[in-house]
Write an enzyme that holds these catalytic residues in place. Structure first.
Site, PDB file in Angstrom:
ATOM      1  N   HIS A  95      68.822  51.235  38.698  1.00 29.94           N
ATOM      2  CA  HIS A  95      68.268  52.029  37.592  1.00 29.94           C
ATOM      3  C   HIS A  95      67.017  51.332  37.038  1.00 29.94           C
ATOM      4  O   HIS A  95      67.084  50.576  36.064  1.00 29.94           O
ATOM      5  CB  HIS A  95      69.310  52.208  36.496  1.00 29.94           C
ATOM      6  CG  HIS A  95      68.950  53.261  35.498  1.00 29.94           C
ATOM      7  ND1 HIS A  95      69.899  53.934  34.766  1.00 29.94           N
ATOM      8  CD2 HIS A  95      67.763  53.771  35.111  1.00 29.94           C
ATOM      9  CE1 HIS A  95      69.295  54.802  33.962  1.00 29.94           C
ATOM     10  NE2 HIS A  95      68.001  54.710  34.159  1.00 29.94           N
TER      11      HIS A  95
ATOM     12  N   HIS B 110      62.665  51.855  36.205  1.00 27.96           N
ATOM     13  CA  HIS B 110      61.490  52.711  36.064  1.00 27.96           C
ATOM     14  C   HIS B 110      60.252  51.899  36.452  1.00 27.96           C
ATOM     15  O   HIS B 110      59.843  50.999  35.710  1.00 27.96           O
ATOM     16  CB  HIS B 110      61.364  53.222  34.625  1.00 27.96           C
ATOM     17  CG  HIS B 110      62.517  54.065  34.182  1.00 27.96           C
ATOM     18  ND1 HIS B 110      62.524  55.439  34.325  1.00 27.96           N
ATOM     19  CD2 HIS B 110      63.715  53.728  33.624  1.00 27.96           C
ATOM     20  CE1 HIS B 110      63.673  55.919  33.859  1.00 27.96           C
ATOM     21  NE2 HIS B 110      64.411  54.898  33.433  1.00 27.96           N
ATOM     22  N   LEU B 111      59.680  52.203  37.602  1.00 30.14           N
ATOM     23  CA  LEU B 111      58.472  51.512  38.060  1.00 30.14           C
ATOM     24  C   LEU B 111      57.196  52.211  37.601  1.00 30.14           C
ATOM     25  O   LEU B 111      56.106  51.685  37.786  1.00 30.14           O
ATOM     26  CB  LEU B 111      58.486  51.368  39.585  1.00 30.14           C
ATOM     27  CG  LEU B 111      59.593  50.469  40.147  1.00 30.14           C
ATOM     28  CD1 LEU B 111      59.506  50.409  41.665  1.00 30.14           C
ATOM     29  CD2 LEU B 111      59.520  49.068  39.542  1.00 30.14           C
TER      30      LEU B 111
ATOM     31  N   ASP C 173      66.854  61.515  35.378  1.00 32.32           N
ATOM     32  CA  ASP C 173      66.926  60.457  34.370  1.00 32.32           C
ATOM     33  C   ASP C 173      65.725  60.462  33.432  1.00 32.32           C
ATOM     34  O   ASP C 173      64.587  60.672  33.836  1.00 32.32           O
ATOM     35  CB  ASP C 173      67.024  59.087  35.042  1.00 32.32           C
ATOM     36  CG  ASP C 173      67.204  57.989  34.022  1.00 32.32           C
ATOM     37  OD1 ASP C 173      68.107  58.096  33.196  1.00 32.32           O
ATOM     38  OD2 ASP C 173      66.401  57.039  34.034  1.00 32.32           O
TER      39      ASP C 173
ATOM     40  N   HIS D 245      71.776  61.190  33.432  1.00 31.41           N
ATOM     41  CA  HIS D 245      71.511  60.697  32.081  1.00 31.41           C
ATOM     42  C   HIS D 245      72.254  61.648  31.133  1.00 31.41           C
ATOM     43  O   HIS D 245      71.873  62.816  31.004  1.00 31.41           O
ATOM     44  CB  HIS D 245      69.992  60.736  31.857  1.00 31.41           C
ATOM     45  CG  HIS D 245      69.549  60.483  30.453  1.00 31.41           C
ATOM     46  ND1 HIS D 245      68.714  59.440  30.115  1.00 31.41           N
ATOM     47  CD2 HIS D 245      69.788  61.140  29.290  1.00 31.41           C
ATOM     48  CE1 HIS D 245      68.474  59.473  28.830  1.00 31.41           C
ATOM     49  NE2 HIS D 245      69.111  60.498  28.294  1.00 31.41           N
TER      50      HIS D 245
ATOM     51  N   HIS E   1      73.883  54.527  32.370  1.00 31.80           N
ATOM     52  CA  HIS E   1      73.810  53.742  31.119  1.00 31.80           C
ATOM     53  C   HIS E   1      74.764  54.235  30.029  1.00 31.80           C
ATOM     54  O   HIS E   1      74.343  54.636  28.940  1.00 31.80           O
ATOM     55  CB  HIS E   1      72.380  53.684  30.591  1.00 31.80           C
ATOM     56  CG  HIS E   1      71.609  54.967  30.579  1.00 31.80           C
ATOM     57  ND1 HIS E   1      72.129  56.179  30.191  1.00 31.80           N
ATOM     58  CD2 HIS E   1      70.302  55.224  30.887  1.00 31.80           C
ATOM     59  CE1 HIS E   1      71.198  57.104  30.262  1.00 31.80           C
ATOM     60  NE2 HIS E   1      70.079  56.560  30.688  1.00 31.80           N
TER      61      HIS E   1
ATOM     62  N   ASN F 208      67.437  54.743  24.773  1.00 30.32           N
ATOM     63  CA  ASN F 208      68.225  55.964  24.955  1.00 30.32           C
ATOM     64  C   ASN F 208      69.136  55.791  26.162  1.00 30.32           C
ATOM     65  O   ASN F 208      68.630  55.610  27.268  1.00 30.32           O
ATOM     66  CB  ASN F 208      67.279  57.145  25.159  1.00 30.32           C
ATOM     67  CG  ASN F 208      68.000  58.482  25.240  1.00 30.32           C
ATOM     68  OD1 ASN F 208      69.206  58.529  25.391  1.00 30.32           O
ATOM     69  ND2 ASN F 208      67.256  59.567  25.176  1.00 30.32           N
TER      70      ASN F 208
ATOM     71  N   ASP G 174      68.254  49.579  33.471  1.00 27.81           N
ATOM     72  CA  ASP G 174      67.459  50.663  32.895  1.00 27.81           C
ATOM     73  C   ASP G 174      66.120  50.103  32.408  1.00 27.81           C
ATOM     74  O   ASP G 174      65.667  50.382  31.291  1.00 27.81           O
ATOM     75  CB  ASP G 174      68.199  51.368  31.761  1.00 27.81           C
ATOM     76  CG  ASP G 174      67.487  52.651  31.295  1.00 27.81           C
ATOM     77  OD1 ASP G 174      66.582  53.126  32.020  1.00 27.81           O
ATOM     78  OD2 ASP G 174      67.819  53.153  30.209  1.00 27.81           O
TER      79      ASP G 174
ATOM     80  N   HIS H 150      57.075  50.040  28.423  1.00 28.07           N
ATOM     81  CA  HIS H 150      56.122  50.817  27.632  1.00 28.07           C
ATOM     82  C   HIS H 150      55.016  49.886  27.151  1.00 28.07           C
ATOM     83  O   HIS H 150      55.254  48.704  26.882  1.00 28.07           O
ATOM     84  CB  HIS H 150      56.798  51.466  26.417  1.00 28.07           C
ATOM     85  CG  HIS H 150      57.779  52.536  26.760  1.00 28.07           C
ATOM     86  ND1 HIS H 150      57.398  53.773  27.243  1.00 28.07           N
ATOM     87  CD2 HIS H 150      59.135  52.557  26.694  1.00 28.07           C
ATOM     88  CE1 HIS H 150      58.487  54.515  27.460  1.00 28.07           C
ATOM     89  NE2 HIS H 150      59.542  53.803  27.130  1.00 28.07           N
TER      90      HIS H 150
END
Length: 478
Positions: free
Chosen positions: A67, A69-70, A159, A186, A239, A312, A339, A343
C-alpha cells in the site's frame, strides 16, 4: 577482484517464515537468485565471492509493502518513482505495490505500461501496480479489468476513494474473480463520513473539528464481507482503524469468508489525542508506546492541530488502537503496510480543515512495528516478518516473500535492537509529511538487496540525503 554476480551473507540469523526457518546460517546469492541457505552455502560459493558479515543481524526475505502512493504519473511534486523507491529501500522494503489514484488514474493498460517501464528504469526496488476498480476512480463505470490484468496489475482498488454503489462493487468482484485478482478497498461510507476531518469522539468535540465516525468505515467493511461471501472473490480491506472493523473481520474469517485486512503503524502507535498537541497525547495515551512509558523519558513535542497527524482513515481512540494491536496478534489483520502518502509542504501548511489527508511511512514502519509488536512481546520476530513477507505475497500471488533456493534474491538485513532517531534531513522521500521526525526508534534495516544487488546499505554514521530537482537519492547509502 570480487565476483560481481555473487554475494555471500555470512553468519546472520536467517528467518524465513515461508520455509519455517529460524537459524544462524549463511545465504549464497548468485545472478539474482538465492542459491543456498545453510551450512553448505559458503562451500558452494565462488572463490572470489563478495562477502557481507551479518553476524548479530537478522536476514529475512525482502519486505513487501502492498500500500504505497508513488504519485506518478501527474503528481511528481509530491513523490516520484525514483524517490519513493529510494525511501522504500531505506526502510528495508524490496517490493512495493503502487496505488492507482494518480493523474491520470491507473485505469487503462497504457498507464500500467508507463509505470512499469519507468519503474524498471528508475526504481531501486520492485514496483508492482494496482489498477483502478472504476474509470477515473469515480465509482460509476468499471475500468477494463481484463485489460488491466493482461497489462500486469496485481490487484484492483479505488484507494483514496471508495465505490459507494453496491451493485458496481458486486460486478467488480465478479469480474475480478474471473481474472484471479484481489480487490482491495478503502472503506469509507461517504454519507456517514461527509466532511469529517478527524475521529468523531471526545477530541473532535474539544477541538471543534468535524468528526469522521468509526461507523463510516465499519459500514463498508460489512458490505465487503457480504459481497465477498456472495461472489467468492478475495476482498482485502485497507488500512483498518476501528475496533468494530476488526470485530467484523474476525467473525467473517472464522466463517471462511475470503476477506482480509491490513494495519498501518500510525493506527497502532498514535491516537486522536495527538491532534490536541503532544502534551495532551503523552498524558492521555502516550504510555501505550514502547520506549516512552517511563516517567522522565525524553518525548517528541508538536503543537495542536498539526496536520501531519491528519490521515484517512483518521487516528482513533486508545480503545481502537488496542483493538488493532489485538487483531494483528491474533491474525485477524495478517498484513502490515505503510499507506505511504506523500504531500508537499505547502499543501500541509494550511488550516487543519483544508490540509490533505496522509503521511509518509516507508522509512519508519519497520521500526514502529518492531517497537509495538516485537519489543512489547506481543509477537515473535518470525510472526512479525511473516506479515511483511509471505502474507502479502500470498494475498497478491506474488513470487516473492521467501529465501528458498531458486527464489529471487530479494533480501532485507535488519537489526531489531538498533536505536536511532528519525530525522527529516536524511529522508529519501520527496515529501516530509511525517509525524515521526525526532522520534527515538528501535529497530532498523541495515541493508536492502533487490535481485542480488545491494541497493541500500547503512553506513556507521548516517549521511544526509540530498534532494535535487529530480529528487534522486544521492548515492545508495544513508
Amino acid at each position: 577482484m570480487a565476483d560481481a554476480n555473487s554475494l555471500l551473507l555470512v553468519g546472520g540469523r536467517v528467518i524465513d517464515p515461508a520455509e519455517k526457518l529460524d537459524a544462524v546460517a549463511d545465504v549464497l546469492i548468485s545472478v539474482g537468485k538465492i542459491v543456498a541457505v545453510g551450512k553448505d552455502a559458503a562451500a558452494r560459493a565462488p572463490a572470489k565471492v563478495e562477502r557481507m558479515d551479518v553476524k548479530g543481524l537478522v536476514v529475512c526475505p525482502g519486505l513487501i509493502d502492498l500500500h504505497v502512493h508513488l504519485r506518478e504519473p501527474g503528481q511528481s511534486a509530491k513523490e516520484t518513482i525514483a524517490t519513493g523507491t529510494a525511501a522504500a529501500a531505506q526502510g528495508g522494503f524490496t517490493s512495493v505495490v503502487c496505488m492507482p489514484n494518480t493523474s491520470p488514474a491507473i485505469d487503462n493498460a497504457g498507464t500500467v505500461a508507463l509505470i512499469r517501464e519507468k519503474a524498471a528504469r528508475e526504481g531501486l526496488v520492485n514496483v508492482f501496480v494496482a489498477g483502478a476498480i472504476t474509470k477515473n476512480i469515480e465509482g460509476e463505470e468499471l475500468a477494463p479489468i481484463g485489460s488491466l490484468k493482461q497489462a500486469g496489475v496485481v490487484a484492483i482498488t479505488d484507494d483514496g476513494h471508495c465505490v459507494q454503489n453496491n451493485d458496481v462493487m458486486r460486478r467488480a468482484l465478479e469480474y475480478a474473480r474471473m481474472f484471479d485478482l484481489t480487490v482491495m478497498d478503502h472503506c469509507q461510507d461517504y454519507s456517514l463520513v461527509t466532511d469529517g476531518v478527524m475521529h468523531e469522539g471526545y477530541w473532535s468535540t474539544a477541538l471543534g473539528l468535524r468528526g469522521w465516525p468509526a461507523a463510516g468505515e465499519e459500514m463498508i467493511v460489512a458490505r465487503n464481507i457480504l459481497l465477498a461471501e456472495l461472489t467468492g472473490t478475495r476482498v482485502h480491506c485497507q488500512h483498518l482503524s476501528s475496533a468494530g472493523s476488526v470485530a467484523l473481520l474476525r467473525e467473517a474469517r472464522k466463517r471462511g469468508v475470503p476477506v482480509s485486512g491490513e494495519a498501518c503503524p500510525h493506527h497502532f502507535v498514535l491516537t486522536d489525542a495527538t491532534i490536541a498537541g503532544s502534551e495532551k497525547f503523552w498524558s492521555a495515551d502516550g504510555a501505550g508506546i514502547f520506549g516512552y512509558a517511563k516517567a522522565g523519558a525524553e518525548r517528541p513535542a508538536w503543537p495542536n492541530y498539526d496536520t501531519n497527524f491528519k490521515m484517512n482513515p483518521p487516528l482513533r481512540s486508545a480503545r481502537d488502537r488496542e483493538a488493532i494491536l489485538e487483531g494483528i496478534v491474533d491474525g485477524t489483520l495478517e498484513i502490515l503496510c505503510s499507506d505511504h502518502a506523500p504531500h508537499s509542504d505547502y499543501e500541509k501548511e494550511v488550516e487543519f480543515d483544508y490540509a490533505p489527508f496522509g503521511i509518509t511511512g516507508l522509512e519508519t514502519e519497520l521500526a514502529l512495528s518492531l517497537m509495538q509488536l516485537y519489543h512489547t512481546k506481543r509477537l515473535g520476530l518470525t510472526e512479525l516478518i511473516e506479515k511483511f513477507t509471505v502474507a502479502p505475497a500470498r494475498l497478491l500471488r506474488l513470487a516473492k516473500g521467501t529465501l528458498r533456493a531458486g527464489a529471487d534474491a530479494d533480501v532485507t538485513v535488519m537489526d531489531p535492537e538498533r536505536e536511532w532517531v528519525f530525522e527529516r534531513e536524511w529522508s529519501a522521500s520527496k515529501s516530509f509529511n511525517s509525524p515521526f521526525y525526532g522520534w527515538r526508534l528501535k529497530g532498523r534495516a541495515v541493508a536492502t538487496i533487490v535481485g542480488g544487488e545491494i541497493v541500500w546499505r547503512e553506513r556507521e554514521a548516517a549521511v544526509s540525503v540530498k534532494h535535487d530537482n529530480t529528487n534522486k537519492l544521492a548515492g545508495r547509502n544513508a
